[in-house]
Design a protein around this motif. Structure first.
Motif, mmCIF file in Angstrom:
data_model
loop_
_atom_site.group_PDB
_atom_site.id
_atom_site.type_symbol
_atom_site.label_atom_id
_atom_site.label_comp_id
_atom_site.label_asym_id
_atom_site.label_seq_id
_atom_site.Cartn_x
_atom_site.Cartn_y
_atom_site.Cartn_z
ATOM 1 N N LEU A 42 34.448 -41.626 -1.975
ATOM 2 C CA LEU A 42 35.212 -40.375 -2.041
ATOM 3 C C LEU A 42 36.158 -40.379 -3.238
ATOM 4 C CD1 LEU A 42 36.095 -39.716 1.722
ATOM 5 C CD2 LEU A 42 34.527 -38.392 0.279
ATOM 6 N N LEU A 43 36.793 -41.500 -3.488
ATOM 7 C CA LEU A 43 37.698 -41.592 -4.634
ATOM 8 C C LEU A 43 36.935 -41.436 -5.947
ATOM 9 C CD1 LEU A 43 40.111 -44.463 -3.510
ATOM 10 C CD2 LEU A 43 40.653 -42.037 -3.784
ATOM 11 N N SER A 44 35.741 -41.982 -6.003
ATOM 12 C CA SER A 44 34.903 -41.801 -7.191
ATOM 13 C C SER A 44 34.517 -40.338 -7.351
ATOM 14 C CB SER A 44 33.641 -42.662 -7.093
ATOM 15 O OG SER A 44 33.966 -44.036 -7.048
ATOM 16 N N ALA A 55 44.644 -28.387 -10.401
ATOM 17 C CA ALA A 55 45.829 -27.629 -9.988
ATOM 18 C C ALA A 55 45.486 -26.493 -9.036
ATOM 19 C CB ALA A 55 46.566 -27.097 -11.215
ATOM 20 N N HIS A 56 44.333 -25.894 -9.200
ATOM 21 C CA HIS A 56 43.938 -24.740 -8.400
ATOM 22 C C HIS A 56 43.353 -25.120 -7.043
ATOM 23 C CE1 HIS A 56 40.307 -26.151 -10.373
ATOM 24 N NE2 HIS A 56 39.573 -25.482 -9.502
ATOM 25 N N LEU A 57 43.081 -26.396 -6.837
ATOM 26 C CA LEU A 57 42.398 -26.832 -5.619
ATOM 27 C C LEU A 57 43.366 -27.097 -4.469
ATOM 28 C CD1 LEU A 57 39.911 -29.406 -7.206
ATOM 29 C CD2 LEU A 57 39.335 -27.131 -6.323
ATOM 30 N N THR A 58 42.990 -26.688 -3.271
ATOM 31 C CA THR A 58 43.736 -27.050 -2.067
ATOM 32 C C THR A 58 43.072 -28.279 -1.452
ATOM 33 O OG1 THR A 58 42.366 -25.701 -0.588
ATOM 34 C CG2 THR A 58 44.259 -24.614 -1.656
ATOM 35 N N MET A 59 43.765 -28.911 -0.523
ATOM 36 C CA MET A 59 43.177 -30.072 0.148
ATOM 37 C C MET A 59 41.905 -29.670 0.893
ATOM 38 S SD MET A 59 44.818 -32.953 -0.413
ATOM 39 C CE MET A 59 44.884 -34.136 0.966
ATOM 40 N N ALA A 60 41.908 -28.481 1.480
ATOM 41 C CA ALA A 60 40.730 -28.004 2.205
ATOM 42 C C ALA A 60 39.545 -27.825 1.259
ATOM 43 C CB ALA A 60 41.042 -26.692 2.918
ATOM 44 N N GLU A 61 39.809 -27.278 0.073
ATOM 45 C CA GLU A 61 38.740 -27.081 -0.911
ATOM 46 C C GLU A 61 38.217 -28.414 -1.432
ATOM 47 O OE1 GLU A 61 40.086 -22.752 -2.786
ATOM 48 O OE2 GLU A 61 40.965 -24.609 -3.555
ATOM 49 N N ILE A 62 39.112 -29.376 -1.583
ATOM 50 C CA ILE A 62 38.698 -30.710 -2.032
ATOM 51 C C ILE A 62 37.791 -31.351 -0.976
ATOM 52 C CG2 ILE A 62 39.495 -33.049 -2.550
ATOM 53 C CD1 ILE A 62 42.052 -31.748 -3.711
ATOM 54 N N ALA A 63 38.213 -31.259 0.271
ATOM 55 C CA ALA A 63 37.422 -31.829 1.366
ATOM 56 C C ALA A 63 36.039 -31.190 1.419
ATOM 57 C CB ALA A 63 38.149 -31.638 2.687
ATOM 58 N N LYS A 64 35.994 -29.878 1.256
ATOM 59 C CA LYS A 64 34.714 -29.167 1.291
ATOM 60 C C LYS A 64 33.815 -29.613 0.139
ATOM 61 C CE LYS A 64 32.708 -24.508 1.390
ATOM 62 N NZ LYS A 64 33.006 -23.050 1.363
ATOM 63 N N SER A 65 34.407 -29.756 -1.059
ATOM 64 C CA SER A 65 33.630 -30.168 -2.230
ATOM 65 C C SER A 65 33.066 -31.569 -2.067
ATOM 66 C CB SER A 65 34.504 -30.105 -3.487
ATOM 67 O OG SER A 65 34.898 -28.776 -3.759
ATOM 68 N N LEU A 66 33.809 -32.427 -1.364
ATOM 69 C CA LEU A 66 33.377 -33.807 -1.174
ATOM 70 C C LEU A 66 32.567 -34.002 0.104
ATOM 71 C CD1 LEU A 66 36.607 -35.736 -2.238
ATOM 72 C CD2 LEU A 66 34.574 -35.277 -3.608
ATOM 73 N N ASN A 67 32.416 -32.899 0.841
ATOM 74 C CA ASN A 67 31.663 -32.944 2.102
ATOM 75 C C ASN A 67 32.267 -33.963 3.078
ATOM 76 O OD1 ASN A 67 29.610 -32.148 3.872
ATOM 77 N ND2 ASN A 67 28.217 -33.768 3.171
ATOM 78 N N ARG A 71 40.810 -34.747 7.729
ATOM 79 C CA ARG A 71 41.356 -35.973 8.298
ATOM 80 C C ARG A 71 40.980 -37.186 7.443
ATOM 81 N NH1 ARG A 71 40.322 -38.200 14.492
ATOM 82 N NH2 ARG A 71 41.579 -40.116 14.285
ATOM 83 N N THR A 72 39.737 -37.209 6.998
ATOM 84 C CA THR A 72 39.283 -38.307 6.142
ATOM 85 C C THR A 72 40.034 -38.304 4.813
ATOM 86 O OG1 THR A 72 37.064 -38.267 7.107
ATOM 87 C CG2 THR A 72 37.291 -39.304 4.951
ATOM 88 N N LEU A 73 40.254 -37.114 4.280
ATOM 89 C CA LEU A 73 40.962 -36.992 3.008
ATOM 90 C C LEU A 73 42.407 -37.465 3.148
ATOM 91 C CD1 LEU A 73 40.045 -36.023 0.236
ATOM 92 C CD2 LEU A 73 40.967 -33.765 0.778
ATOM 93 N N TYR A 74 43.037 -37.060 4.240
ATOM 94 C CA TYR A 74 44.430 -37.458 4.462
ATOM 95 C C TYR A 74 44.559 -38.944 4.801
ATOM 96 C CZ TYR A 74 46.408 -32.751 4.229
ATOM 97 O OH TYR A 74 46.844 -31.517 3.798
#
Length: 227
Positions: A42-44, A55-67, A71-74
């Protein structure tokens, strides 16, 4: 440095570098070793995602992009800023370890500088304008980059001092030259600079480094000829 030139020849390069402390870690060594394979992947993935700006990304959008789940992101970091810092740090530390490993104990100082900084410049190899612009607006990221650059300067400064003691270069302001040489990769990765370069920040930094090294060698030869 107090050692004589004769003593300097007898002592390996790594002896003179071992007391230079690296920057404080954002992600502790213990935390790094505890990361699962999934978290490392995920970090990669974050590194690739942030290349196009973050800057434009939310945590939710990041999680979605990384599938992955939020909770996993946090579980990796409590905020987007912290995620960005971890991604930057992992890149800098990875390239930094490679750079230090490239210096062999019996290497001549100038060759060590060339080898070290060329490897360290890999940290700027894939820097994009979008990523650089967002970093510019993030003080914590700028501080992290500056801390790592200070470490590069300290290593380069020490190697230049050894080069002077060994007679490989003439007497110069090693502190000033070290700051110039070690800061090229960072400066060429700034927003507004990347787009003006004919090559990548890494390639441009390596070219500038070679010119400085050639200048140091020429300066010594000119002094010899004038004596």
């Amino acid at each position: 440095m107090k050692n004589t030139a004769l003593e300097t020849r007898a002592i390996s390069i790594d002896f003179y570098l071992k007391d230079i402390r690296p920057p404080k870690l954002v992600l502790s060594k213990q935390k790094e070793t505890e990361l699962s394979e999934r978290q490392q992947n995920l970090l990669s993935g974050l590194g690739k995602l942030f290349n196009e700006g973050f800057a434009h990304l939310t945590m939710a959008e990041i999680a979605k992009s990384l599938n992955c789940s939020l909770r996993t992101l946090y579980s990796l970091a409590p905020s987007k800023e912290q995620l960005v810092l971890i991604v930057i740090e992992r890149n800098l530390w990875s390239k930094g370890r490679t750079a230090m490993a490239a210096i062999s104990p019996n290497m001549q100082p100038l060759k060590a500088i060339r080898t070290y900084l060329q490897a360290a410049n890999m940290a700027a190899a894939k820097t994009t304008e979008a990523f650089a612009q967002d970093l510019q607006k993030m003080p914590a990221a700028q501080k992290l980059i500056e801390d790592h650059n200070s470490y590069l300067i300290a290593i380069t400064h020490r190697l230049l001092d050894i080069a002077v003691e060994k007679g490989e270069i003439g007497e110069v302001d090693t502190a000033a030259i070290a700051r110039l040489m070690a800061g090229i990769g960072r400066d060429f990765s700034r927003p507004g600079v990347i787009g003006s370069l004919r090559s990548s920040p890494k390639e441009a930094a390596d070219e500038a480094l070679e010119l400085i090294l050639a200048g140091l060698a020429a300066q010594k030869n000119n002094r010899k000829q004038s004596i």
